[in-house]
Design an enzyme around this catalytic site. Structure first.
Site, PDB file in Angstrom:
ATOM      1  N   THR A  33       0.802  -1.223   0.000  1.00 24.67           N
ATOM      2  CA  THR A  33       0.000   0.000   0.000  1.00 24.67           C
ATOM      3  C   THR A  33       0.836   1.275   0.000  1.00 24.67           C
ATOM      4  O   THR A  33       0.285   2.372   0.003  1.00 24.67           O
ATOM      5  CB  THR A  33      -0.951  -0.002   1.209  1.00 24.67           C
ATOM      6  OG1 THR A  33      -0.203  -0.387   2.364  1.00 24.67           O
ATOM      7  CG2 THR A  33      -2.089  -0.977   1.005  1.00 24.67           C
ATOM      8  N   HIS A  93      35.135   5.606 -25.725  1.00 20.31           N
ATOM      9  CA  HIS A  93      35.560   6.997 -25.764  1.00 20.31           C
ATOM     10  C   HIS A  93      34.923   7.674 -26.966  1.00 20.31           C
ATOM     11  O   HIS A  93      34.918   7.097 -28.053  1.00 20.31           O
ATOM     12  CB  HIS A  93      37.084   7.079 -25.892  1.00 20.31           C
ATOM     13  CG  HIS A  93      37.569   8.492 -26.044  1.00 20.31           C
ATOM     14  ND1 HIS A  93      37.624   9.371 -24.980  1.00 20.31           N
ATOM     15  CD2 HIS A  93      37.983   9.189 -27.140  1.00 20.31           C
ATOM     16  CE1 HIS A  93      38.075  10.546 -25.412  1.00 20.31           C
ATOM     17  NE2 HIS A  93      38.297  10.461 -26.714  1.00 20.31           N
TER      18      HIS A  93
END
Ligand code: NAI
Length: 466
Positions: free
Chosen positions: A143, A445
């Site tokens: 809940t 890279h």
């Protein structure tokens, strides 16, 4: 109602509950999920993670268009905010996401019982407007949580708002005061700050993001201040008077002292959330709560009442959607006899400001307190080519590794898109990586994630690009 007998009945359709329901259905259980909101997805999809990210993304674009493009050689004239349009974007994102869960329920044959659920025994749930349903295998309490109220301050969702109201302000407030320098305060403070509000954050403790690594708190505060946010640390709000002109807040030093008045057009209360257990019938069936009102569970999410389990924000641990999801999956698999578990030590935390904050594992403060010897490797984004190319050089990557074994103990990132970079580190830590392992992993890279590799190299005092 066609069916009233299920194997598993999940009460709550947020990320913990709906994921648990889907996984349980995948495993062959007959599953129902009780959800009283008109849409599935809980706080996260309806009034939390998803709408806030929609507004964060939109406000980032607005700010970039208005102020951030000149450095790239782009001239833009007449950038204007269309707030209703921005809010409509957010609403559409929410609708698409919540609709997606409804589709997934249909696909997996999970029955959505629309109404509020009350647990009436270890095997039965009374669903308002639907009737009583039986769960022969498990009832799962999922809940979630609700906003923690601040004594003396009444949230009207107009002038004094919770995160819910802050997602739909009809106009940009001139002065927005945020009570609480945590995740919600900084994210939603950023949204409205970018759209033009003067934002003041009042924090009770002497630092923002108090559960994060201290260096991250300090550095991020500096950056947010440069962006225009004002911080009032070590201060508490003791009262609020709402008038036509706005809200007058009475603010005192947390340690005591003379009070001052701070005026605001809108006040956002974001001092945390608490477990939501109201009206669930827990006292009637005898489910025990802990001293913070959370459902008490054992190692396998079981409560003290046989057949009743609990996961997510309503139990101990960080109130994060991904933590709830992991618990939902693990519980469903355990109910099917599998040996799943959740590594609660490696739940990442992310703050979606700009720059973003992302962290996993221990902070320096925690390691010091535990007396664990560690080595630190740091690498700033100013030395990363991709960050420079994108004009986002604020922040750093910090890796903390065990001084003897080199095992990575914690990673703390502040910078561009670090929410997407933290995954690599969680995975590395799940496999008990050393900083050397990360340092020897080839990173493409030019990418921002090279900063992770460099920070790992820096643990051993051998970064290449600084
Ligand atoms: P939080 O726990 O992140 O921050 C609350 C802040 O309010 C803390 O810094 C606390 O020291 C401060 N505070 C407490 N009482 C105060 C008082 N009386 N006066 C001034 N400051 C006070 O809670 P927040 O931001 O409300 O978020 C609620 C929950 O939702 C958290 O568990 C958070 O992790 C989660 N959340 C997660 C997000 C994410 O993962 N990006 C986004 C938004 C919320």
């Amino acid at each position: 109602m066609a069916e009233s007998t299920f194997d598993v009945v999940v009460v709550g359709g947020g990320p913990g509950g709906y994921v648990c329901a889907i996984r349980a259905a995948q495993l062959g259980f007959k599953v129902a999920c009780v959800e009283k909101r008109p849409a599935l997805g809980g706080t996260c999809l309806n009034v939390g993670c998803i709408p806030s990210k929609a507004l964060l993304a939109a406000s980032e674009k607005f700010e970039e268009a208005a102020h951030g493009l000149a450095k790239f050689g782009i001239k833009v004239g007449g950038v204007e905010l269309d707030l209703p349009g921005m809010l409509a974007h957010k609403d559409k994102v929410v609708k698409d996401n919540t609709g997606g869960i409804e589709f997934l329920f249909k696909k997996n044959k999970v029955t959505w019982l629309k109404g509020a659920g009350t647990i009436t025994s270890g095997t039965t749930v009374e669903v308002e407007g639907v009737g009583t349903v039986t769960a022969s295998k498990a009832i799962v309490i999922a809940t979630g949580s609700e906003v923690t109220p601040l004594p003396g301050i009444t949230i009207d969702e107009k002038k004094i708002v919770s995160s819910t109201g802050a997602l739909e302000l009809p106009e940009v407030p001139k002065r927005l005061v945020v009570i609480g320098g945590g995740v919600i305060g900084l994210e939603l403070g950023s949204v409205w700050g970018r759209l033009g509000a003067q934002v003041t954050v009042i924090e009770y403790l002497d630092r923002i993001l108090p559960t994060m690594d201290g260096e991250i708190s300090k550095q991020s505060q500096r950056i947010f201040a440069k962006q225009g946010m004002t911080f009032k640390l070590g201060a508490k709000v003791t009262g609020a008077t709402v008038g036509d002109a706005g809200v007058a807040l009475t603010v005192e030093p947390a340690a005591g002292g003379a009070a001052e008045t701070i005026e605001a057009d809108v006040v956002l209360v974001a001092i945390g959330r608490r477990a939501f257990t109201q009206g669930l019938g827990l006292d009637t069936v005898g489910v025990e709560l802990d001293n913070r009102g959370r459902v008490k569970i054992g190692k396998h999410f079981e409560t003290n009442v046989p057949g009743i389990y609990a996961i997510g924000d309503v139990v101990e641990g960080p109130m994060l959607a991904h933590k709830a999801e992991e618990e939902g999956v693990a519980l469903a698999e355990q109910l099917a006899g599998q040996k799943s578990h959740v590594n609660h030590d490696l739940v990442p935390g992310v703050v979606y400001t700009w720059p973003e904050v992302a962290a996993v594992g221990k902070t320096e403060e925690e390691l010091k307190a535990a007396g664990i010897a560690y080595r630190t490797g740091k690498f700033p984004f100013t030395a990363n080519g991709r960050a420079r190319a994108g004009g986002n050089t604020d922040g750093f990557v910090k890796i903390l590794a065990d001084a003897t074994t080199d095992t990575v103990l914690g990673v703390h990132l502040l910078g561009p898109n670090v929410s997407e970079m933290i995954g690599e580190l969680v995975l590395a830590m799940e496999f008990s990586a050393s900083s050397e392992d990360i340092a020897r992993t080839c990173h493409a890279h030019p990418t921002l994630s090279e900063a992770v590799k460099e920070a790992a190299l820096a643990v051993d005092g051998r970064p290449l690009h600084i």
